[in-house]
Design an enzyme around this catalytic site. Structure first.
Site, short mmCIF file in Angstrom:
data_model
loop_
_atom_site.label_atom_id
_atom_site.label_comp_id
_atom_site.label_asym_id
_atom_site.label_seq_id
_atom_site.Cartn_x
_atom_site.Cartn_y
_atom_site.Cartn_z
N SER A 195 0.84 -1.19 0.00
CA SER A 195 0.00 0.00 0.00
C SER A 195 0.87 1.24 0.00
O SER A 195 2.04 1.20 0.43
CB SER A 195 -0.89 0.01 1.25
OG SER A 195 -1.53 1.25 1.44
N TYR A 208 -2.17 -0.78 10.59
CA TYR A 208 -2.24 -1.21 9.20
C TYR A 208 -1.01 -0.75 8.42
O TYR A 208 -0.41 -1.52 7.66
CB TYR A 208 -3.51 -0.66 8.56
CG TYR A 208 -3.67 -0.97 7.09
CD1 TYR A 208 -4.13 -2.21 6.66
CD2 TYR A 208 -3.36 0.00 6.12
CE1 TYR A 208 -4.28 -2.49 5.30
CE2 TYR A 208 -3.51 -0.28 4.77
CZ TYR A 208 -3.97 -1.52 4.37
OH TYR A 208 -4.11 -1.78 3.02
#
Length: 303
Positions: A195, A208
């Protein structure tokens, strides 16, 4: 028609700023892990747009998180490129998974659905065994399943929540790769979904973001380790992409309303826009690419 009966350029060019959903989006909330079918608007995984050309003919793929998001987009694309595909997902995601299975089978390929919780090491090993047994082998492993829950402060993250994110995003790939490697021959590929959060984390995705930094690093480390064995390892780094992660606790309602609006393209990505990246990383013609992270961030981020 243009010269030599070729289509005019204007008829094949697609303006990336038009024809895609843009904010503001409706406020909406689902319990974790969320379903793509219940989102407004429903994400585009390439169901009606991706056209294959046999680039993965005869290949065998296992995709975690294959019911929605980038995993679903990859599953559809792989099947239309000629691969047989096994997908893993949580039991609560069965309605989305059923749609994916139907799409894989409609492409003329074998579809294997294997529900279960990747936070269990024994299940990860069983998942790989099942995929290999039912597909007749394994040469593409896509580690896409992820858990994302937004919190304004580290003080708001319960120990159990932190543990669930780490196990889903870091332990599960570790267990799954370990189980799969003895069965993967030279020419096989491993693809991790990382990501933009790995290198440009937002303040509300503390846990995360750290797992995505770890994903980026395991891609690069494993590529060096497995290169001599002829196994390539790469990653895909999305920016803001419209998936159930966002509506099942991954974004605040304020953030959801304007999701993706700050990108230069003025919108979030759709999972289907990343499908071709997964195909490119999996196909044998891309044989010199390993240890790479391919970004698709709408103009922001640094993969």
């Amino acid at each position: 028609m243009a010269r030599n009966d070729q289509p005019d350029a204007d008829s094949i060019l697609r303006d990336p700023t038009k024809g895609f959903p843009k904010p503001p989006f409706d406020r909406q909330e689902q319990p974790w892990p969320g379903l793509a079918r219940d989102m407004t608007p429903k994400p585009d995984h390439g169901e009606h747009s991706y056209v294959g050309s046999g680039r993965l003919k005869g290949r065998k793929a296992l995709i975690t998180g294959g019911d929605s998001g980038m995993g679903r987009a990859a599953a559809i694309a792989f099947a239309r490129e000629g691969a047989d595909v096994a997908i893993n997902y949580l039991p609560d995601e069965q309605p989305d998974a059923d749609e994916v299975v139907a799409l894989i089978e409609a492409a003329g390929q074998t579809a294997i659905a294997i529900p279960g919780d990747l936070r269990d090491a024994g299940f990860c090993r069983w998942l790989v065994d099942q995929a290999i047994d039912r597909l007749g082998g394994l040469d593409i492993l896509v580690l896409n399943a992820g858990r994302q829950q937004a919190h304004d402060s580290i003080l708001d993250i319960a120990d159990d929540d932190f543990d669930a994110t780490i196990k889903t995003n870091i332990y599960a790939p570790f267990w799954t790769i370990k189980a799969a490697l003895p069965h993967m021959k030279p020419g096989s590929v491993i693809i991790g979904t990382t990501s933009e959060q790995a290198t440009d984390p937002t303040k509300d995705l503390y846990d995360y973001a750290m797992t995505k930094a770890a994903t980026t690093n395991y891609v690069r480390s494993l590529a060096k380790q497995l290169g001599p064995r002829g196994i390539r390892v790469n990653g895909v780094a999305p920016g803001p992409v419209w998936t159930p992660l966002q509506v099942s606790g991954g974004a605040s309602m304020d953030k959801l309303e304007q999701f993706g609006g700050a990108t230069p393209l003025g919108r979030p990505g759709q999972p289907g826009e990343l499908a071709g990246i997964y195909v490119r990383l999996a196909e044998s013609d891309n044989s010199f690419a390993t240890g790479q992270v391919y970004g698709a961030m709408g103009g922001g981020g640094t993969p």
